[in-house]
Design an enzyme around this catalytic site. Structure first.
Site, PDB file in Angstrom:
ATOM      1  N   VAL A  63       0.813  -1.234   0.000  1.00  0.00           N
ATOM      2  CA  VAL A  63       0.000   0.000   0.000  1.00  0.00           C
ATOM      3  C   VAL A  63       0.841   1.276   0.000  1.00  0.00           C
ATOM      4  O   VAL A  63       0.320   2.358  -0.236  1.00  0.00           O
ATOM      5  CB  VAL A  63      -0.987   0.050   1.193  1.00  0.00           C
ATOM      6  CG1 VAL A  63      -2.034  -1.037   1.110  1.00  0.00           C
ATOM      7  CG2 VAL A  63      -0.255   0.027   2.537  1.00  0.00           C
ATOM      8  N   ASN A  89      -6.912  -0.957   6.291  1.00  0.00           N
ATOM      9  CA  ASN A  89      -6.514  -1.608   7.539  1.00  0.00           C
ATOM     10  C   ASN A  89      -5.006  -1.854   7.641  1.00  0.00           C
ATOM     11  O   ASN A  89      -4.459  -1.939   8.730  1.00  0.00           O
ATOM     12  CB  ASN A  89      -7.296  -2.932   7.639  1.00  0.00           C
ATOM     13  CG  ASN A  89      -6.733  -3.875   8.661  1.00  0.00           C
ATOM     14  OD1 ASN A  89      -6.994  -3.744   9.849  1.00  0.00           O
ATOM     15  ND2 ASN A  89      -5.930  -4.845   8.223  1.00  0.00           N
ATOM     16  N   SER A 142      -6.507   4.452  15.627  1.00  0.00           N
ATOM     17  CA  SER A 142      -6.159   3.835  16.906  1.00  0.00           C
ATOM     18  C   SER A 142      -6.353   4.827  18.050  1.00  0.00           C
ATOM     19  O   SER A 142      -6.276   6.051  17.846  1.00  0.00           O
ATOM     20  CB  SER A 142      -4.687   3.409  16.833  1.00  0.00           C
ATOM     21  OG  SER A 142      -4.161   3.143  18.099  1.00  0.00           O
ATOM     22  N   TYR A 163       4.252   5.807  15.491  1.00  0.00           N
ATOM     23  CA  TYR A 163       3.003   5.066  15.246  1.00  0.00           C
ATOM     24  C   TYR A 163       1.800   5.970  15.566  1.00  0.00           C
ATOM     25  O   TYR A 163       0.854   6.078  14.790  1.00  0.00           O
ATOM     26  CB  TYR A 163       2.981   3.791  16.103  1.00  0.00           C
ATOM     27  CG  TYR A 163       1.715   2.974  15.943  1.00  0.00           C
ATOM     28  CD1 TYR A 163       1.509   2.189  14.814  1.00  0.00           C
ATOM     29  CD2 TYR A 163       0.719   2.996  16.926  1.00  0.00           C
ATOM     30  CE1 TYR A 163       0.341   1.444  14.660  1.00  0.00           C
ATOM     31  CE2 TYR A 163      -0.448   2.257  16.784  1.00  0.00           C
ATOM     32  CZ  TYR A 163      -0.629   1.475  15.647  1.00  0.00           C
ATOM     33  OH  TYR A 163      -1.791   0.750  15.493  1.00  0.00           O
ATOM     34  N   ALA A 165       1.606   9.225  15.639  1.00  0.00           N
ATOM     35  CA  ALA A 165       1.462  10.325  14.666  1.00  0.00           C
ATOM     36  C   ALA A 165       0.857   9.819  13.362  1.00  0.00           C
ATOM     37  O   ALA A 165       0.040  10.502  12.737  1.00  0.00           O
ATOM     38  CB  ALA A 165       2.815  10.982  14.420  1.00  0.00           C
ATOM     39  N   SER A 166       1.253   8.608  12.949  1.00  0.00           N
ATOM     40  CA  SER A 166       0.683   8.070  11.698  1.00  0.00           C
ATOM     41  C   SER A 166      -0.821   7.855  11.867  1.00  0.00           C
ATOM     42  O   SER A 166      -1.602   8.110  10.956  1.00  0.00           O
ATOM     43  CB  SER A 166       1.380   6.766  11.279  1.00  0.00           C
ATOM     44  OG  SER A 166       1.058   5.683  12.129  1.00  0.00           O
ATOM     45  N   LYS A 167      -1.218   7.408  13.054  1.00  0.00           N
ATOM     46  CA  LYS A 167      -2.646   7.139  13.290  1.00  0.00           C
ATOM     47  C   LYS A 167      -3.427   8.442  13.494  1.00  0.00           C
ATOM     48  O   LYS A 167      -4.606   8.530  13.146  1.00  0.00           O
ATOM     49  CB  LYS A 167      -2.800   6.194  14.491  1.00  0.00           C
ATOM     50  CG  LYS A 167      -2.286   4.781  14.207  1.00  0.00           C
ATOM     51  CD  LYS A 167      -3.135   4.094  13.166  1.00  0.00           C
ATOM     52  CE  LYS A 167      -2.596   2.789  12.670  1.00  0.00           C
ATOM     53  NZ  LYS A 167      -3.454   2.153  11.663  1.00  0.00           N
TER      54      LYS A 167
HETATM   55  N1  LIG Z   1      -3.816  -5.020  17.091  1.00  0.00           N
HETATM   56  C1  LIG Z   1      -4.162  -4.009  17.855  1.00  0.00           C
HETATM   57  O1  LIG Z   1      -4.167  -4.062  19.070  1.00  0.00           O
HETATM   58  C2  LIG Z   1      -4.584  -2.718  17.210  1.00  0.00           C
HETATM   59  C3  LIG Z   1      -5.019  -1.648  18.007  1.00  0.00           C
HETATM   60  C4  LIG Z   1      -5.386  -0.473  17.405  1.00  0.00           C
HETATM   61  C5  LIG Z   1      -5.369  -0.352  16.039  1.00  0.00           C
HETATM   62  N2  LIG Z   1      -4.934  -1.380  15.281  1.00  0.00           N
HETATM   63  C6  LIG Z   1      -4.908  -1.201  13.818  1.00  0.00           C
HETATM   64  O2  LIG Z   1      -5.624  -2.261  13.226  1.00  0.00           O
HETATM   65  C7  LIG Z   1      -5.035  -2.597  11.971  1.00  0.00           C
HETATM   66  C8  LIG Z   1      -4.690  -4.083  11.917  1.00  0.00           C
HETATM   67  O3  LIG Z   1      -3.799  -4.408  12.965  1.00  0.00           O
HETATM   68  P1  LIG Z   1      -3.355  -5.928  13.231  1.00  0.00           P
HETATM   69  O4  LIG Z   1      -2.959  -6.018  14.644  1.00  0.00           O
HETATM   70  O5  LIG Z   1      -4.375  -6.851  12.706  1.00  0.00           O
HETATM   71  O6  LIG Z   1      -2.024  -6.013  12.317  1.00  0.00           O
HETATM   72  P2  LIG Z   1      -1.240  -7.309  11.757  1.00  0.00           P
HETATM   73  O7  LIG Z   1      -1.749  -8.567  12.348  1.00  0.00           O
HETATM   74  O8  LIG Z   1       0.210  -7.009  11.874  1.00  0.00           O
HETATM   75  O9  LIG Z   1      -1.619  -7.300  10.207  1.00  0.00           O
HETATM   76  C9  LIG Z   1      -1.223  -6.231   9.408  1.00  0.00           C
HETATM   77  C10 LIG Z   1      -1.657  -6.509   7.980  1.00  0.00           C
HETATM   78  O10 LIG Z   1      -1.216  -5.411   7.163  1.00  0.00           O
HETATM   79  C11 LIG Z   1      -0.436  -5.923   6.084  1.00  0.00           C
HETATM   80  N3  LIG Z   1       0.565  -4.931   5.701  1.00  0.00           N
HETATM   81  C12 LIG Z   1       1.545  -4.379   6.454  1.00  0.00           C
HETATM   82  N4  LIG Z   1       2.253  -3.516   5.716  1.00  0.00           N
HETATM   83  C13 LIG Z   1       1.719  -3.540   4.467  1.00  0.00           C
HETATM   84  C14 LIG Z   1       2.030  -2.865   3.265  1.00  0.00           C
HETATM   85  N5  LIG Z   1       3.038  -1.979   3.169  1.00  0.00           N
HETATM   86  N6  LIG Z   1       1.265  -3.106   2.185  1.00  0.00           N
HETATM   87  C15 LIG Z   1       0.239  -3.985   2.259  1.00  0.00           C
HETATM   88  N7  LIG Z   1      -0.098  -4.649   3.366  1.00  0.00           N
HETATM   89  C16 LIG Z   1       0.650  -4.429   4.458  1.00  0.00           C
HETATM   90  C17 LIG Z   1       0.170  -7.225   6.625  1.00  0.00           C
HETATM   91  O11 LIG Z   1       0.544  -8.106   5.596  1.00  0.00           O
HETATM   92  P3  LIG Z   1       2.078  -8.167   5.036  1.00  0.00           P
HETATM   93  O12 LIG Z   1       2.972  -8.033   6.216  1.00  0.00           O
HETATM   94  O13 LIG Z   1       2.153  -9.476   4.344  1.00  0.00           O
HETATM   95  O14 LIG Z   1       2.215  -7.034   4.084  1.00  0.00           O
HETATM   96  C18 LIG Z   1      -1.037  -7.766   7.395  1.00  0.00           C
HETATM   97  O15 LIG Z   1      -1.934  -8.370   6.521  1.00  0.00           O
HETATM   98  C19 LIG Z   1      -3.824  -1.677  11.823  1.00  0.00           C
HETATM   99  O16 LIG Z   1      -4.201  -0.529  11.080  1.00  0.00           O
HETATM  100  C20 LIG Z   1      -3.499  -1.292  13.247  1.00  0.00           C
HETATM  101  O17 LIG Z   1      -2.813  -0.066  13.321  1.00  0.00           O
HETATM  102  C21 LIG Z   1      -4.543  -2.574  15.824  1.00  0.00           C
END
Ligand SMILES: NC(=O)c1ccc[n+]([C@@H]2O[C@H](COP(=O)([O-])OP(=O)(O)OC[C@H]3O[C@@H](n4cnc5c(N)ncnc54)[C@H](OP(=O)(O)O)[C@@H]3O)[C@@H](O)[C@H]2O)c1
Length: 253
Positions: A63, A89, A142, A163, A165-167
């Site tokens: 992305v 996402n 987030s 992180y 700041a990006s959010k």
């Molecule tokens: N987990 C939490 O506690 C939490 C809390 C608040 C907000 N969030 C937000 O929720 C979302 C999902 O979090 P998660 O914990 O499910 O993350 P995750 O398990 O690490 O999954 C991240 C996903 O994003 C993909 N990704 C990463 N960089 C990418 C890139 N440059 N291009 C395309 N795909 C990419 C990864 O696939 P590849 O690595 O194969 O590219 C993976 O499919 C994020 O936006 C995160 O900031 C999560």
């Protein structure tokens, strides 16, 4: 079947929250396209969701690269003829480093995927959604984007500022997109998750966070997915530019 006949893209749909969102959209009738960088993870996710009867395909795309994003969106339009839902996402995470020790490259890595990625994907789908005179964009932000720190930060300690700041940028971009796209019947909203424990979260992290959560537990991927699907559905058609908190009351904003 809230999404029957609709086409949804979930970026970063190969793992974690994105995979749960993709699965639930497919269970509710959408044709889903997921992307990510790792093709093996994408294959595993699509197999799992197809075994449950979901209609899903995967496209390898980063992305943070405009060429990848354009090719992905063009392919979806070519294959399906429309895009009803974009769930932004995909994101990368940060180590706990104080700002004074934070390397410029690390700052750029977070911004390029997390914030620029949302811009590129939104920009790429807008033309199609304007043509359709409808669309739903949901951006995953987030708790940290509102507070400038992770839930368990302590005074003087590292906050994961890059992180955060990006959010925070995603929150502002969500509102700009919502304002610009409202005349085209395109809703743009965000989900600010916090205190979430996706599969595999270490027990010690849970023990540190649960006392900070008024509802007394950590959130699940399904909690976040439920809010995301609401914002992607017609049930929220009069809501735009809004950020829904899914954090068990950790921040009451
Ligand atoms: N987990 C939490 O506690 C939490 C809390 C608040 C907000 N969030 C937000 O929720 C979302 C999902 O979090 P998660 O914990 O499910 O993350 P995750 O398990 O690490 O999954 C991240 C996903 O994003 C993909 N990704 C990463 N960089 C990418 C890139 N440059 N291009 C395309 N795909 C990419 C990864 O696939 P590849 O690595 O194969 O590219 C993976 O499919 C994020 O936006 C995160 O900031 C999560």
């Amino acid at each position: 079947m809230r999404f029957k006949g609709q086409v949804a893209i979930v970026t970063g749909g190969s793992k974690g929250l994105g995979k749960v969102i993709a699965k639930q959209l497919a269970q509710e009738g959408a044709s889903v396209v997921i992307n990510g960088r790792d093709m093996n993870a994408l294959d595993e996710a699509t197999q799992e969701i197809r075994q449950e009867g979901g209609r899903i395909t995967a496209i390898q795309a980063d992305v943070s690269k405009s060429g990848d994003v354009k090719a992905m969106i063009d392919k979806v339009v070519e294959d399906y003829g429309r895009i009803d839902i974009l769930i932004n996402n995909a994101a990368v995470f940060a180590e706990s480093v104080r700002i004074m020790d934070l390397e410029e490259e690390e700052w750029d890595r977070l911004m390029t995927t997390n914030l620029k990625g949302v811009f590129l994907c939104a920009k790429a789908v807008i033309k199609q959604m304007i043509k359709q005179k409808s669309g739903k964009i949901v951006n995953m932000t987030s708790f940290t984007g509102k507070t400038g720190r992770v839930v368990y930060s302590t005074f003087g300690g590292p906050t994961k500022a890059h992180y955060c700041a990006s959010k925070a940028g995603i929150i502002s971009l969500t509102k700009s997109l919502a304002y610009e796209l409202a005349p085209h019947n395109i809703n743009v909203n965000g989900v600010a998750a916090g205190s979430v424990a996706p599969e595999g979260t270490p027990e010690e992290k849970k023990e540190m966070i649960i006392p900070l959560v008024p509802l007394g537990r950590m959130g699940t991927s399904e909690d976040v997915s439920a809010a995301t699907l609401f914002l992607a559905s017609d049930e929220s058609s009069f809501i735009t530019g809004h950020i829904v908190d899914v954090n068990g009351g950790t921040l009451m904003d």
